[in-house]
Design a protein around this motif. Structure first.
Motif, mmCIF file in Angstrom:
data_model
loop_
_atom_site.group_PDB
_atom_site.id
_atom_site.type_symbol
_atom_site.label_atom_id
_atom_site.label_comp_id
_atom_site.label_asym_id
_atom_site.label_seq_id
_atom_site.Cartn_x
_atom_site.Cartn_y
_atom_site.Cartn_z
ATOM 1 N N UNK A 151 2.017 -37.239 22.277
ATOM 2 C CA UNK A 151 2.529 -36.912 23.603
ATOM 3 C C UNK A 151 3.867 -37.585 23.895
ATOM 4 N N UNK A 152 4.166 -38.690 23.204
ATOM 5 C CA UNK A 152 5.415 -39.408 23.453
ATOM 6 C C UNK A 152 6.624 -38.695 22.845
ATOM 7 N N UNK A 153 6.383 -37.699 21.990
ATOM 8 C CA UNK A 153 7.493 -37.009 21.331
ATOM 9 C C UNK A 153 7.992 -35.796 22.103
ATOM 10 N N UNK A 154 7.130 -35.225 22.936
ATOM 11 C CA UNK A 154 7.485 -34.013 23.669
ATOM 12 C C UNK A 154 7.035 -34.128 25.120
ATOM 13 N N UNK A 155 7.802 -33.538 26.047
ATOM 14 C CA UNK A 155 7.360 -33.534 27.443
ATOM 15 C C UNK A 155 6.145 -32.624 27.612
ATOM 16 N N UNK A 156 5.366 -32.828 28.666
ATOM 17 C CA UNK A 156 4.138 -32.043 28.865
ATOM 18 C C UNK A 156 4.353 -30.535 28.865
ATOM 19 N N UNK A 157 5.492 -30.074 29.387
ATOM 20 C CA UNK A 157 5.713 -28.629 29.440
ATOM 21 C C UNK A 157 6.089 -28.043 28.086
ATOM 22 N N UNK A 158 6.166 -28.890 27.058
ATOM 23 C CA UNK A 158 6.449 -28.431 25.696
ATOM 24 C C UNK A 158 5.193 -28.487 24.823
ATOM 25 N N UNK A 159 4.040 -28.719 25.453
ATOM 26 C CA UNK A 159 2.774 -28.794 24.718
ATOM 27 C C UNK A 159 1.798 -27.784 25.302
ATOM 28 N N UNK A 160 1.268 -26.920 24.455
ATOM 29 C CA UNK A 160 0.248 -25.943 24.843
ATOM 30 C C UNK A 160 -1.080 -26.417 24.279
ATOM 31 N N UNK A 161 -2.041 -26.697 25.153
ATOM 32 C CA UNK A 161 -3.335 -27.222 24.727
ATOM 33 C C UNK A 161 -4.304 -26.099 24.373
ATOM 34 N N UNK A 162 -4.943 -26.247 23.223
ATOM 35 C CA UNK A 162 -5.998 -25.330 22.820
ATOM 36 C C UNK A 162 -7.305 -25.745 23.481
ATOM 37 N N UNK A 163 -8.287 -24.837 23.546
ATOM 38 C CA UNK A 163 -9.604 -25.228 24.072
ATOM 39 C C UNK A 163 -10.200 -26.329 23.214
ATOM 40 N N UNK A 164 -11.196 -27.020 23.744
ATOM 41 C CA UNK A 164 -11.880 -28.060 22.986
ATOM 42 C C UNK A 164 -12.550 -27.458 21.754
ATOM 43 N N UNK A 165 -13.024 -28.329 20.869
ATOM 44 C CA UNK A 165 -13.536 -27.901 19.567
ATOM 45 C C UNK A 165 -14.694 -26.909 19.675
#
Length: 215
Positions: free
Chosen positions: A67-81
């Motif tokens: 998370x420290x490498x990209x801002x939150x709006x640059x991360x798309x979260x997949x559903x849990x396992x």
């Protein structure tokens, strides 16, 4: 000045491969989750150094590690396992690509890169980022072998945002011819000793004839 192309990195969570098959490793060795995270971090840094926009599609567990490498709006979260209904990890990745494209709607093109691929040369990413602005569909080619990332120009926006399942991307790749871009970077190829995992993108390596034969 127009926006740069977007690099969408598809990262799997620990131990999960898109094919559903286990990772093939030498006898007596176990895949190291830390190695996978290190590879992912290097890929993100290379993408940022190339000047491309970078978006990560990953599970919450993987995203928490970088998370420290990209801002939150640059991360798309997949559903849990835990899978929901008939949706496979491949399908979740396809949906993640759609969300990533929507979040970068002004981009002149998108490059889809497996997160378990060794980091590409920065010049390779720059070359592909430029190529996707000049051709509808592109892929890098090293010594006549197709590799990653597969790229789609902005004209595919309306089709990419409608991706729901893995088969939607496969059909898109089968429908349109892709242009090979020669690069001097063996890193574009999946390591022979691993399953590769990223079945969602592996289809791009087989050529349109092979893709059509699957349907």
């Amino acid at each position: 000045m127009s926006e740069p192309s977007t690099l969408i990195i598809l990262a799997e969570s620990e131990g999960r491969h898109l094919t559903g098959a286990p990772c093939v490793t030498p006898a007596g060795l176990t895949p190291d989750p830390q190695d996978a995270l290190d590879t992912l971090r290097h890929s993100i840094r290379a993408g940022l150094a190339s000047g491309l926009q970078v978006i990560l599609v990953a599970s919450p567990m993987m995203a928490a590690q970088i998370h420290h490498l990209l801002p939150p709006d640059r991360i798309v979260l997949l559903p849990d396992a835990v899978a929901t209904g008939s949706q496979t990890l491949n399908d979740q990745m396809a949906l993640g690509v759609a969300v990533a494209v929507i979040s970068s709607a002004q981009s002149p093109g998108w490059l889809l890169l497996p997160g378990d691929l060794q980091p590409l040369q920065i010049d390779t990413l720059k070359t592909m980022g430029e190529a996707v602005t000049q051709n509808p569909v592109v892929f890098p080619e090293y010594r006549h072998r197709r590799g990653h990332p597969i790229g789609f120009s902005a004209e595919f926006y309306s089709e990419l945002i409608r991706l729901q399942r893995e088969r939607d991307l496969r059909r898109l790749l089968a429908k349109y011819p892709a242009r090979g871009i020669k690069v001097n970077d063996p890193g574009i190829l999946m390591p022979a000793e691993t399953d590769g995992g990223q079945a969602l993108l592996q289809a791009a390596l087989q050529g349109n004839a092979a893709l059509i034969a699957h349907h």
